[in-house]
Enzyme design. Structure first.
Site, PDB file in Angstrom:
ATOM      1  CB  ALA A  67      -0.885  -0.025   1.240  1.00  0.00           C
ATOM      2  N   GLY A 112       0.653  -4.980   0.767  1.00  0.00           N
ATOM      3  CA  GLY A 112      -0.587  -5.057  -0.015  1.00  0.00           C
ATOM      4  C   GLY A 112      -0.402  -5.784  -1.335  1.00  0.00           C
ATOM      5  CD  GLU A 115      -2.481  -7.279   2.973  1.00  0.00           C
ATOM      6  OE1 GLU A 115      -2.041  -6.137   2.706  1.00  0.00           O
ATOM      7  OE2 GLU A 115      -3.277  -7.491   3.896  1.00  0.00           O
ATOM      8  CD  GLU A 135       1.950  -5.427   5.583  1.00  0.00           C
ATOM      9  OE1 GLU A 135       2.733  -6.358   5.865  1.00  0.00           O
ATOM     10  OE2 GLU A 135       1.176  -5.469   4.611  1.00  0.00           O
TER      11      GLU A 135
HETATM   12  N1  COA Z   1       4.588   3.188  -0.831  1.00  0.00           N
HETATM   13  C1  COA Z   1       4.953   4.358  -1.389  1.00  0.00           C
HETATM   14  N2  COA Z   1       6.046   4.510  -2.148  1.00  0.00           N
HETATM   15  C2  COA Z   1       6.791   3.414  -2.361  1.00  0.00           C
HETATM   16  C3  COA Z   1       6.473   2.157  -1.823  1.00  0.00           C
HETATM   17  C4  COA Z   1       5.307   2.077  -1.032  1.00  0.00           C
HETATM   18  N3  COA Z   1       4.898   0.919  -0.497  1.00  0.00           N
HETATM   19  N4  COA Z   1       7.424   1.277  -2.192  1.00  0.00           N
HETATM   20  C5  COA Z   1       8.289   1.948  -2.953  1.00  0.00           C
HETATM   21  N5  COA Z   1       7.922   3.235  -3.053  1.00  0.00           N
HETATM   22  C6  COA Z   1       8.593   4.322  -3.777  1.00  0.00           C
HETATM   23  C7  COA Z   1       9.849   4.810  -3.084  1.00  0.00           C
HETATM   24  O1  COA Z   1       9.516   5.729  -2.054  1.00  0.00           O
HETATM   25  C8  COA Z   1      10.578   5.428  -4.226  1.00  0.00           C
HETATM   26  O2  COA Z   1      10.002   6.681  -4.510  1.00  0.00           O
HETATM   27  P1  COA Z   1      10.928   7.986  -4.800  1.00  0.00           P
HETATM   28  O3  COA Z   1      11.701   7.607  -6.032  1.00  0.00           O
HETATM   29  O4  COA Z   1       9.949   9.077  -5.022  1.00  0.00           O
HETATM   30  O5  COA Z   1      11.801   8.127  -3.595  1.00  0.00           O
HETATM   31  C9  COA Z   1      10.244   4.521  -5.401  1.00  0.00           C
HETATM   32  O6  COA Z   1       9.054   3.845  -5.025  1.00  0.00           O
HETATM   33  C10 COA Z   1      11.324   3.477  -5.678  1.00  0.00           C
HETATM   34  O7  COA Z   1      11.552   2.769  -4.478  1.00  0.00           O
HETATM   35  P2  COA Z   1      13.015   2.560  -3.813  1.00  0.00           P
HETATM   36  O8  COA Z   1      12.819   2.309  -2.362  1.00  0.00           O
HETATM   37  O9  COA Z   1      13.891   3.693  -4.200  1.00  0.00           O
HETATM   38  O10 COA Z   1      13.490   1.245  -4.577  1.00  0.00           O
HETATM   39  P3  COA Z   1      14.539   0.168  -4.052  1.00  0.00           P
HETATM   40  O11 COA Z   1      14.818  -0.706  -5.210  1.00  0.00           O
HETATM   41  O12 COA Z   1      15.680   0.828  -3.377  1.00  0.00           O
HETATM   42  O13 COA Z   1      13.757  -0.675  -2.916  1.00  0.00           O
HETATM   43  C11 COA Z   1      11.855  -1.862  -1.988  1.00  0.00           C
HETATM   44  C12 COA Z   1      12.645  -1.467  -3.260  1.00  0.00           C
HETATM   45  C13 COA Z   1      10.579  -2.574  -2.434  1.00  0.00           C
HETATM   46  C14 COA Z   1      12.705  -2.812  -1.144  1.00  0.00           C
HETATM   47  C15 COA Z   1      11.518  -0.593  -1.175  1.00  0.00           C
HETATM   48  O14 COA Z   1      10.940   0.369  -2.053  1.00  0.00           O
HETATM   49  C16 COA Z   1      10.570  -0.823  -0.043  1.00  0.00           C
HETATM   50  O15 COA Z   1      10.954  -1.336   0.992  1.00  0.00           O
HETATM   51  N6  COA Z   1       9.267  -0.429  -0.210  1.00  0.00           N
HETATM   52  C17 COA Z   1       8.280  -0.519   0.817  1.00  0.00           C
HETATM   53  C18 COA Z   1       7.824  -1.949   1.007  1.00  0.00           C
HETATM   54  C19 COA Z   1       6.809  -2.029   2.114  1.00  0.00           C
HETATM   55  O16 COA Z   1       7.087  -1.804   3.272  1.00  0.00           O
HETATM   56  N7  COA Z   1       5.559  -2.371   1.742  1.00  0.00           N
HETATM   57  C20 COA Z   1       4.491  -2.510   2.668  1.00  0.00           C
HETATM   58  C21 COA Z   1       3.769  -1.225   2.793  1.00  0.00           C
HETATM   59  S1  COA Z   1       2.379  -1.400   3.877  1.00  0.00           S
END
Ligand code: COA
Length: 261
Positions: A67, A112, A115, A135
């Site tokens: 999400a 999400g 999910e 989460e």
């Molecule tokens: N919500 C909002 N934005 C998200 C996102 C999320 N769940 N997951 C990734 N993004 C965004 C990042 O903020 C980034 O945006 P920006 O370029 O404006 O800073 C962009 O997507 C690219 O993500 P980034 O983190 O730079 O890529 P990465 O390859 O370094 O890492 C992940 C990839 C998936 C490991 C990392 O993005 C992450 O941990 N995301 C969240 C996962 C999470 O906790 N999901 C559950 C949410 S309830």
């Protein structure tokens, strides 16, 4: 035709492909996207030209990375409940769809995203995909049905470990756990595998397939008596034209021509 801001949608040979299309945010699900997903799935229910659906993510890196955390950060107790209930409702719509819905997981399926994949009937993933419910890192827990469906799919012990540690697992581990049905090497193979499975399902009696979904879901619904649901569904199949067609075709040694009625 369909008009979406955050989804790409296309139909090919009765298969409706829905791609979450927020590639710059790794296809994170904001509320607007969840609402569009509701409309897209409702379309699968309603449109006679759609026989099945594939849900995937745009680009090569992510299915859905969760999400949208910028929206989650604004939640409070009151709208947090609504946020969860709204997502649960949309994902239940996917899970209950009488037409087959497959998740084509082309990268991160986190929070999400995991999910969403679990709400689909079957899951096919590329071997580089990653799965997890991280989460707890954010001080929350899955709110779109993840605690329930993960337990159903991989069992209580493994589900608790993933949910409590927030660990991310490889596609190979997800296969071993039964979280995904198949792995493929490349994105092209991914869609081909989904279509191969759908081709098989779509050659069967559509009403019976829809009732299978309903009966299997009933097995996980404490408010339903699953065996009764099964007997009712069996009786309903027995009065269908497809039942006459399927049994006649077998006895006449020919391929059945099901009409879904
Ligand atoms: N919500 C909002 N934005 C998200 C996102 C999320 N769940 N997951 C990734 N993004 C965004 C990042 O903020 C980034 O945006 P920006 O370029 O404006 O800073 C962009 O997507 C690219 O993500 P980034 O983190 O730079 O890529 P990465 O390859 O370094 O890492 C992940 C990839 C998936 C490991 C990392 O993005 C992450 O941990 N995301 C969240 C996962 C999470 O906790 N999901 C559950 C949410 S309830």
């Amino acid at each position: 035709m369909w008009k979406f801001e955050n989804l790409l949608a296309s139909i090919d040979d009765g298969v409706f492909t829905i791609s979450i299309n927020r590639e710059e945010k790794l296809n994170a699900l904001n509320v607007a996207t969840v609402d569009e997903l509701r409309r897209a799935i409702q379309n699968v229910y309603d449109s006679p030209t759609i026989k099945a659906a594939i849900i995937t993510g745009a680009g090569s890196k992510s299915f859905v990375a969760g999400a949208d955390i910028t929206e989650i950060a604004q939640l409070n107790e009151l709208n947090g409940r609504k946020f969860s209930e709204n997502g649960q409702e949309v994902f239940q719509l996917i899970e209950s769809c009488p037409k087959p819905v497959i998740a084509a997981i082309n990268g991160y399926a986190l929070g999400g995203g995991c999910e969403l994949a679990m709400a689909c009937h079957l899951r096919v993933a590329t071997s580089s995909a990653k799965f997890g419910q991280p989460e707890v890192n954010l001080g929350i827990l899955p709110g779109y049905g993840g605690t329930q469906r993960l337990s159903h799919l991989i069992g209580k012990s493994r589900a608790l470990e993933l949910l409590m540690t927030g660990d991310i697992i490889t596609a190979q581990k997800a296969l071993e756990f039964g979280l995904v049905n198949y792995l493929t090497e490349s994105p092209d193979d991914l869609m081909a595998k989904c279509k191969e499975i759908l081709g098989k399902i779509l050659s069967k009696a559509p009403l019976a397939v829809g009732m299978v979904v309903n009966c299997v879901n009933a097995a996980y619904d404490p408010e339903q008596r699953g065996y009764q649901t099964e007997a009712n569904s069996f009786a309903n199949c027995c009065k269908s034209n497809d039942f006459k067609e399927g049994t006649s075709a077998f006895l006449e040694k020919r391929t059945p021509n099901f009409q879904g009625e």
